[in-house]
Design a protein around this motif. Structure first.
Motif, PDB file in Angstrom:
ATOM      1  N   LEU A   1       0.849  -1.188   0.000  1.00 37.82           N
ATOM      2  CA  LEU A   1       0.000   0.000   0.000  1.00 37.82           C
ATOM      3  C   LEU A   1       0.883   1.235   0.000  1.00 37.82           C
ATOM      4  CD1 LEU A   1      -2.662  -1.108   2.603  1.00 37.82           C
ATOM      5  CD2 LEU A   1      -2.859  -1.093   0.119  1.00 37.82           C
ATOM      6  N   GLY A   2       0.537   2.205  -0.832  1.00 39.16           N
ATOM      7  CA  GLY A   2       1.293   3.442  -0.907  1.00 39.16           C
ATOM      8  C   GLY A   2       2.552   3.327  -1.744  1.00 39.16           C
ATOM      9  N   GLN A   3       2.772   2.187  -2.352  1.00 44.02           N
ATOM     10  CA  GLN A   3       3.971   1.966  -3.166  1.00 44.02           C
ATOM     11  C   GLN A   3       3.542   1.642  -4.598  1.00 44.02           C
ATOM     12  OE1 GLN A   3       7.433   0.781  -1.895  1.00 44.02           O
ATOM     13  NE2 GLN A   3       7.121   1.590   0.138  1.00 44.02           N
ATOM     14  N   ILE A   4       2.819   2.557  -5.198  1.00 38.81           N
ATOM     15  CA  ILE A   4       2.235   2.319  -6.514  1.00 38.81           C
ATOM     16  C   ILE A   4       3.302   2.102  -7.581  1.00 38.81           C
ATOM     17  CG2 ILE A   4       0.836   3.369  -8.342  1.00 38.81           C
ATOM     18  CD1 ILE A   4      -0.715   4.755  -6.029  1.00 38.81           C
ATOM     19  N   GLU A   5       4.344   2.914  -7.590  1.00 41.67           N
ATOM     20  CA  GLU A   5       5.370   2.802  -8.627  1.00 41.67           C
ATOM     21  C   GLU A   5       6.112   1.459  -8.586  1.00 41.67           C
ATOM     22  OE1 GLU A   5       8.929   5.066 -10.825  1.00 41.67           O
ATOM     23  OE2 GLU A   5       7.141   6.080 -10.120  1.00 41.67           O
ATOM     24  N   PRO A   6       6.618   1.005  -7.427  1.00 42.32           N
ATOM     25  CA  PRO A   6       7.286  -0.301  -7.412  1.00 42.32           C
ATOM     26  C   PRO A   6       6.348  -1.448  -7.813  1.00 42.32           C
ATOM     27  CG  PRO A   6       7.851   0.929  -5.439  1.00 42.32           C
ATOM     28  CD  PRO A   6       6.760   1.693  -6.141  1.00 42.32           C
ATOM     29  N   THR A   7       5.092  -1.371  -7.396  1.00 41.36           N
ATOM     30  CA  THR A   7       4.133  -2.400  -7.765  1.00 41.36           C
ATOM     31  C   THR A   7       3.917  -2.402  -9.271  1.00 41.36           C
ATOM     32  OG1 THR A   7       3.032  -2.259  -5.633  1.00 41.36           O
ATOM     33  CG2 THR A   7       1.765  -3.215  -7.429  1.00 41.36           C
ATOM     34  N   ALA A   8       3.766  -1.231  -9.857  1.00 41.70           N
ATOM     35  CA  ALA A   8       3.578  -1.117 -11.308  1.00 41.70           C
ATOM     36  C   ALA A   8       4.812  -1.619 -12.053  1.00 41.70           C
ATOM     37  CB  ALA A   8       3.270   0.325 -11.685  1.00 41.70           C
ATOM     38  N   ARG A   9       5.987  -1.337 -11.527  1.00 43.63           N
ATOM     39  CA  ARG A   9       7.235  -1.789 -12.169  1.00 43.63           C
ATOM     40  C   ARG A   9       7.295  -3.309 -12.203  1.00 43.63           C
ATOM     41  NH1 ARG A   9      12.232  -3.446 -10.546  1.00 43.63           N
ATOM     42  NH2 ARG A   9      13.924  -3.019 -11.979  1.00 43.63           N
ATOM     43  N   VAL A  10       6.998  -3.943 -11.091  1.00 45.11           N
ATOM     44  CA  VAL A  10       7.021  -5.409 -11.043  1.00 45.11           C
ATOM     45  C   VAL A  10       5.972  -5.978 -11.997  1.00 45.11           C
ATOM     46  CG1 VAL A  10       6.616  -7.437  -9.578  1.00 45.11           C
ATOM     47  CG2 VAL A  10       7.996  -5.548  -8.730  1.00 45.11           C
ATOM     48  N   THR A  11       4.807  -5.380 -12.032  1.00 41.29           N
ATOM     49  CA  THR A  11       3.749  -5.836 -12.942  1.00 41.29           C
ATOM     50  C   THR A  11       4.204  -5.731 -14.392  1.00 41.29           C
ATOM     51  OG1 THR A  11       2.060  -5.184 -11.343  1.00 41.29           O
ATOM     52  CG2 THR A  11       1.343  -5.479 -13.619  1.00 41.29           C
ATOM     53  N   ARG A  12       4.855  -4.624 -14.750  1.00 41.62           N
ATOM     54  CA  ARG A  12       5.364  -4.464 -16.122  1.00 41.62           C
ATOM     55  C   ARG A  12       6.421  -5.516 -16.441  1.00 41.62           C
ATOM     56  NH1 ARG A  12       5.259   0.926 -14.626  1.00 41.62           N
ATOM     57  NH2 ARG A  12       7.510   0.962 -14.338  1.00 41.62           N
TER      58      ARG A  12
END
Length: 66
Positions: free
Chosen positions: A43-54
């Motif tokens: 939660l609150g870590q949108i960029e790292p989560t999006a990076r891993v998803t990409r």
């Protein structure tokens, strides 16, 4: 850790899935993250989560695991 969390976090089962996999796939990588990474998505870590998803979508398994 609660009993429900312990059932979800099942390293022996996950190890068996990995040993029996012929190749890494997006669904398998997502299952690994779901079962082994208890704080993902953070939660609150949108960029790292999006990076891993990409990375997973690009099938960059080693980078996604790092």
């Amino acid at each position: 850790m609660t009993t429900a969390a312990l059932r979800h976090y099942d390293p022996p089962s996950l190890g068996n899935r990995l040993r029996n996999a012929q190749v890494m796939t997006q669904p398998l990588m997502l299952e690994i993250i779901d079962k082994a990474c208890r704080h993902f998505p953070s939660l609150g870590q949108i960029e790292p989560t999006a990076r891993v998803t990409r990375l997973i979508e690009a099938e960059a398994w080693a980078d996604a695991a790092h």
